[in-house]
Design a protein around this motif. Structure first.
Motif, PDB file in Angstrom:
ATOM      1  N   SER A  25       0.904  -1.125  -0.078  1.00 27.11           N
ATOM      2  CA  SER A  25      -0.107  -0.104  -0.015  1.00 27.11           C
ATOM      3  C   SER A  25       0.923   1.336   0.094  1.00 27.11           C
ATOM      4  N   LEU A  26       2.094   1.249   0.906  1.00 27.62           N
ATOM      5  CA  LEU A  26       2.807   2.511   0.772  1.00 27.62           C
ATOM      6  C   LEU A  26       3.517   2.505  -0.658  1.00 27.62           C
ATOM      7  N   LEU A  27       3.822   1.585  -1.255  1.00 27.43           N
ATOM      8  CA  LEU A  27       4.378   1.645  -2.594  1.00 27.43           C
ATOM      9  C   LEU A  27       3.488   2.564  -3.504  1.00 27.43           C
ATOM     10  N   GLN A  28       2.242   2.410  -3.423  1.00 22.97           N
ATOM     11  CA  GLN A  28       1.401   3.237  -4.130  1.00 22.97           C
ATOM     12  C   GLN A  28       1.721   4.789  -4.060  1.00 22.97           C
ATOM     13  N   HIS A  29       2.049   5.230  -2.833  1.00 24.26           N
ATOM     14  CA  HIS A  29       2.348   6.437  -2.626  1.00 24.26           C
ATOM     15  C   HIS A  29       3.858   6.768  -2.663  1.00 24.26           C
ATOM     16  N   GLU A  30       4.591   6.069  -3.125  1.00 26.81           N
ATOM     17  CA  GLU A  30       6.270   6.268  -3.516  1.00 26.81           C
ATOM     18  C   GLU A  30       6.823   6.262  -2.331  1.00 26.81           C
ATOM     19  N   ILE A  31       6.592   5.487  -1.175  1.00 33.54           N
ATOM     20  CA  ILE A  31       6.955   5.102  -0.002  1.00 33.54           C
ATOM     21  C   ILE A  31       7.878   3.886   0.003  1.00 33.54           C
ATOM     22  N   GLU A  32       9.231   3.949   0.105  1.00 34.77           N
ATOM     23  CA  GLU A  32       9.921   2.798   0.052  1.00 34.77           C
ATOM     24  C   GLU A  32       9.963   2.222   1.482  1.00 34.77           C
ATOM     25  N   CYS A  33      10.121   0.973   1.910  1.00 42.73           N
ATOM     26  CA  CYS A  33      10.277   0.366   3.116  1.00 42.73           C
ATOM     27  C   CYS A  33      10.963  -0.908   3.281  1.00 42.73           C
ATOM     28  N   THR A  34      11.418  -1.411   4.236  1.00 38.91           N
ATOM     29  CA  THR A  34      12.032  -2.690   4.325  1.00 38.91           C
ATOM     30  C   THR A  34      11.258  -3.474   5.704  1.00 38.91           C
ATOM     31  N   ILE A  35      11.093  -4.758   5.509  1.00 34.80           N
ATOM     32  CA  ILE A  35      10.467  -5.399   6.492  1.00 34.80           C
ATOM     33  C   ILE A  35      11.559  -6.238   7.420  1.00 34.80           C
ATOM     34  N   CYS A  36      11.826  -6.166   8.580  1.00 32.53           N
ATOM     35  CA  CYS A  36      12.857  -7.030   9.311  1.00 32.53           C
ATOM     36  C   CYS A  36      12.302  -7.882  10.425  1.00 32.53           C
ATOM     37  N   LYS A  37      12.931  -8.925  10.712  1.00 35.82           N
ATOM     38  CA  LYS A  37      12.510  -9.831  11.720  1.00 35.82           C
ATOM     39  C   LYS A  37      13.405  -9.449  12.887  1.00 35.82           C
ATOM     40  N   LEU A  38      12.946  -8.931  14.129  1.00 33.37           N
ATOM     41  CA  LEU A  38      13.867  -8.659  15.055  1.00 33.37           C
ATOM     42  C   LEU A  38      13.119  -9.537  16.160  1.00 33.37           C
ATOM     43  N   GLY A  39      14.141 -10.551  16.540  1.00 38.83           N
ATOM     44  CA  GLY A  39      13.583 -11.805  17.536  1.00 38.83           C
ATOM     45  C   GLY A  39      12.218 -12.486  16.917  1.00 38.83           C
ATOM     46  N   ARG A  40      11.345 -12.406  17.554  1.00 36.81           N
ATOM     47  CA  ARG A  40       9.914 -12.860  17.012  1.00 36.81           C
ATOM     48  C   ARG A  40       9.146 -11.972  16.394  1.00 36.81           C
ATOM     49  N   ALA A  41       9.373 -10.724  16.461  1.00 44.84           N
ATOM     50  CA  ALA A  41       8.540  -9.801  15.901  1.00 44.84           C
ATOM     51  C   ALA A  41       9.170  -9.202  14.581  1.00 44.84           C
ATOM     52  N   TYR A  42       8.143  -8.689  13.726  1.00 47.72           N
ATOM     53  CA  TYR A  42       8.370  -8.022  12.363  1.00 47.72           C
ATOM     54  C   TYR A  42       8.184  -6.638  12.465  1.00 47.72           C
ATOM     55  N   VAL A  43       9.044  -6.025  11.852  1.00 46.17           N
ATOM     56  CA  VAL A  43       9.083  -4.396  11.990  1.00 46.17           C
ATOM     57  C   VAL A  43       9.069  -4.187  10.660  1.00 46.17           C
ATOM     58  N   LEU A  44       8.402  -2.911  10.232  1.00 43.36           N
ATOM     59  CA  LEU A  44       8.500  -2.336   8.971  1.00 43.36           C
ATOM     60  C   LEU A  44       9.249  -1.167   9.125  1.00 43.36           C
ATOM     61  N   LEU A  45      10.314  -0.852   8.457  1.00 42.64           N
ATOM     62  CA  LEU A  45      11.040   0.488   8.504  1.00 42.64           C
ATOM     63  C   LEU A  45      11.103   1.489   7.316  1.00 42.64           C
ATOM     64  N   ILE A  46      10.915   2.735   7.467  1.00 40.51           N
ATOM     65  CA  ILE A  46      11.046   3.672   6.349  1.00 40.51           C
ATOM     66  C   ILE A  46      12.383   4.550   6.813  1.00 40.51           C
ATOM     67  N   ARG A  47      13.317   4.434   6.058  1.00 35.44           N
ATOM     68  CA  ARG A  47      14.668   5.101   6.399  1.00 35.44           C
ATOM     69  C   ARG A  47      14.998   6.144   5.568  1.00 35.44           C
ATOM     70  N   LYS A  48      14.689   5.955   3.957  1.00 32.31           N
ATOM     71  CA  LYS A  48      15.064   6.713   2.973  1.00 32.31           C
ATOM     72  C   LYS A  48      14.373   8.003   3.325  1.00 32.31           C
ATOM     73  N   GLN A  49      15.224   9.429   3.238  1.00 29.90           N
ATOM     74  CA  GLN A  49      14.776  10.442   3.529  1.00 29.90           C
ATOM     75  C   GLN A  49      13.328  10.947   2.737  1.00 29.90           C
ATOM     76  N   SER A  50      13.429  10.586   1.427  1.00 32.73           N
ATOM     77  CA  SER A  50      12.593  10.995   0.622  1.00 32.73           C
ATOM     78  C   SER A  50      11.174  10.122   0.935  1.00 32.73           C
ATOM     79  N   SER A  51      11.240   8.863   1.338  1.00 36.28           N
ATOM     80  CA  SER A  51      10.111   8.094   1.600  1.00 36.28           C
ATOM     81  C   SER A  51       9.515   8.730   3.088  1.00 36.28           C
TER      82      SER A  51
END
Length: 132
Positions: A52-78
């Protein structure tokens, strides 16, 4: 896929907003500032949010931290695109307004001035605010 209004609700209610300050000797003021936004959840949910974010030109990554999943948006433009998507409403942690100001500072290169760097560090808590 989630609608724009659903994304707005998610990021106003559940997102975490972080400022990373790292020492960089090669930079004029000696510091680098990185803004990031994160949201936690189940992998399937986060994959749908990512699409859904990609439709708004927002890039992100999904990481697994322990048992949890986290979506991260780090790129300044995103980060900037996501903040532009969010209306001027209060969020659960009262950080969106501050992040919008920080993105504006970075776009205007104000973070490269001593005053701008001090302001960001005060927000981050690296140095004390005022005469506490």
């Amino acid at each position: 896929m989630y609608s724009k209004d659903m994304l707005i609700g998610m990021f106003l209610s559940k997102a975490g907003y972080d400022i990373a300050v790292s020492r960089k000797e090669e930079y004029k003021l000696g510091y680098n500032f990185t803004l990031s936004i994160r949201i936690s959840g189940e992998e399937e949910f986060l994959l749908a949010v990512k699409r859904s974010l990609l439709q708004h030109e927002i890039e992100c990554t999904i990481c697994k931290l322990g048992r949890a999943y986290v979506l991260l948006i780090r790129k300044q433009s995103s980060v900037s695109n996501l903040l532009d998507l969010l209306p001027n409403l209060p969020d659960s942690k009262n950080k969106v307004k501050v992040f919008k100001k920080l993105i504006k500072m970075i776009k205007n290169k104000e973070h490269l001035t001593l005053e701008g760097a001090e302001y960001i560090m005060k927000i981050k808590g690296v140095i004390k605010h005022g005469t506490d």
